[in-house]
Scaffold this motif. Structure first.
Motif, PDB file in Angstrom:
ATOM      1  N   MET A   1       0.842  -1.174   0.000  1.00  0.00           N
ATOM      2  CA  MET A   1       0.000   0.000   0.000  1.00  0.00           C
ATOM      3  C   MET A   1       0.883   1.231   0.000  1.00  0.00           C
ATOM      4  SD  MET A   1      -2.958  -0.950   2.714  1.00  0.00           S
ATOM      5  CE  MET A   1      -4.212   0.091   2.048  1.00  0.00           C
ATOM      6  N   VAL A   2       0.424   2.235  -0.695  1.00  0.00           N
ATOM      7  CA  VAL A   2       1.146   3.502  -0.765  1.00  0.00           C
ATOM      8  C   VAL A   2       0.211   4.598  -0.278  1.00  0.00           C
ATOM      9  CG1 VAL A   2       2.261   5.152  -2.294  1.00  0.00           C
ATOM     10  CG2 VAL A   2       2.505   2.709  -2.728  1.00  0.00           C
ATOM     11  N   TYR A   3       0.668   5.365   0.674  1.00  0.00           N
ATOM     12  CA  TYR A   3      -0.105   6.495   1.166  1.00  0.00           C
ATOM     13  C   TYR A   3       0.491   7.771   0.584  1.00  0.00           C
ATOM     14  CZ  TYR A   3      -1.955   3.161   4.479  1.00  0.00           C
ATOM     15  OH  TYR A   3      -2.561   2.074   5.037  1.00  0.00           O
ATOM     16  N   VAL A   4      -0.352   8.639   0.050  1.00  0.00           N
ATOM     17  CA  VAL A   4       0.133   9.875  -0.550  1.00  0.00           C
ATOM     18  C   VAL A   4      -0.541  11.071   0.107  1.00  0.00           C
ATOM     19  CG1 VAL A   4       0.652   8.821  -2.781  1.00  0.00           C
ATOM     20  CG2 VAL A   4      -1.584   9.790  -2.388  1.00  0.00           C
ATOM     21  N   VAL A  19       0.583   8.301  -9.638  1.00  0.00           N
ATOM     22  CA  VAL A  19       1.229   7.432  -8.646  1.00  0.00           C
ATOM     23  C   VAL A  19       0.883   5.974  -8.931  1.00  0.00           C
ATOM     24  CG1 VAL A  19       1.385   6.850  -6.196  1.00  0.00           C
ATOM     25  CG2 VAL A  19       1.218   9.246  -6.897  1.00  0.00           C
ATOM     26  N   VAL A  23       3.696   3.086  -9.876  1.00  0.00           N
ATOM     27  CA  VAL A  23       3.892   1.899  -9.040  1.00  0.00           C
ATOM     28  C   VAL A  23       3.609   0.639  -9.851  1.00  0.00           C
ATOM     29  CG1 VAL A  23       3.035   0.639  -7.030  1.00  0.00           C
ATOM     30  CG2 VAL A  23       3.472   3.089  -6.868  1.00  0.00           C
ATOM     31  N   ASN A  27       6.507  -2.323 -10.803  1.00  0.00           N
ATOM     32  CA  ASN A  27       6.288  -3.482  -9.965  1.00  0.00           C
ATOM     33  C   ASN A  27       5.709  -4.611 -10.811  1.00  0.00           C
ATOM     34  OD1 ASN A  27       6.669  -4.333  -7.368  1.00  0.00           O
ATOM     35  ND2 ASN A  27       4.680  -3.679  -6.638  1.00  0.00           N
ATOM     36  N   MET A  53      11.338  -0.126   0.570  1.00  0.00           N
ATOM     37  CA  MET A  53      10.699   1.186   0.443  1.00  0.00           C
ATOM     38  C   MET A  53      11.630   2.223  -0.177  1.00  0.00           C
ATOM     39  SD  MET A  53       7.637   0.795   1.194  1.00  0.00           S
ATOM     40  CE  MET A  53       7.157   2.500   1.151  1.00  0.00           C
ATOM     41  N   LEU A  56      11.216   2.061  -3.833  1.00  0.00           N
ATOM     42  CA  LEU A  56       9.924   2.605  -4.229  1.00  0.00           C
ATOM     43  C   LEU A  56       9.967   4.128  -4.248  1.00  0.00           C
ATOM     44  CD1 LEU A  56       7.070   1.839  -5.045  1.00  0.00           C
ATOM     45  CD2 LEU A  56       6.434   1.916  -2.641  1.00  0.00           C
ATOM     46  N   GLY A  57      10.703   4.722  -3.324  1.00  0.00           N
ATOM     47  CA  GLY A  57      10.845   6.178  -3.283  1.00  0.00           C
ATOM     48  C   GLY A  57      11.629   6.739  -4.453  1.00  0.00           C
ATOM     49  N   LEU A  61       7.603   9.368 -10.930  1.00  0.00           N
ATOM     50  CA  LEU A  61       6.150   9.356 -11.081  1.00  0.00           C
ATOM     51  C   LEU A  61       5.706   9.848 -12.443  1.00  0.00           C
ATOM     52  CD1 LEU A  61       4.976  10.637  -7.607  1.00  0.00           C
ATOM     53  CD2 LEU A  61       5.188   8.296  -8.416  1.00  0.00           C
TER      54      LEU A  61
END
Length: 68
Positions: A1-4, A19, A23, A27, A53, A56-57, A61
């Motif tokens: 899960m990604v929180y933005v 986003v 992702v 992925n 993580m 992922l950062g 985007l």
């Protein structure tokens, strides 16, 4: 899960779908072919899943052409 943070997205002129696309594109598990060993035929996959993580950062985007 990604929180933005929606405010940070907006300040960078990004949408939530930017986003999601980034992702999903970073992925992937893609079939790379098959291997025949004796009577068996195995599918071989190329794993490009993000391991941590920090990786992922570092996923870009969105890229745009900025007149310069």
């Amino acid at each position: 899960m990604v929180y933005v943070d929606p405010y940070k997205l907006s300040s960078r002129q990004l949408s939530l779908m930017d986003v999601v696309r980034a992702v999903n594109n970073a992925n992937l598990i893609l079939p790379a072919g098959d291997v025949k060993i004796g009577p068996y035929d195995y599918f071989v996959y190329s794993n490009s899943l993000v391991d941590n993580m920090k990786e992922l950062g570092e996923v870009p985007l969105k890229s745009t052409d900025i007149p310069g």
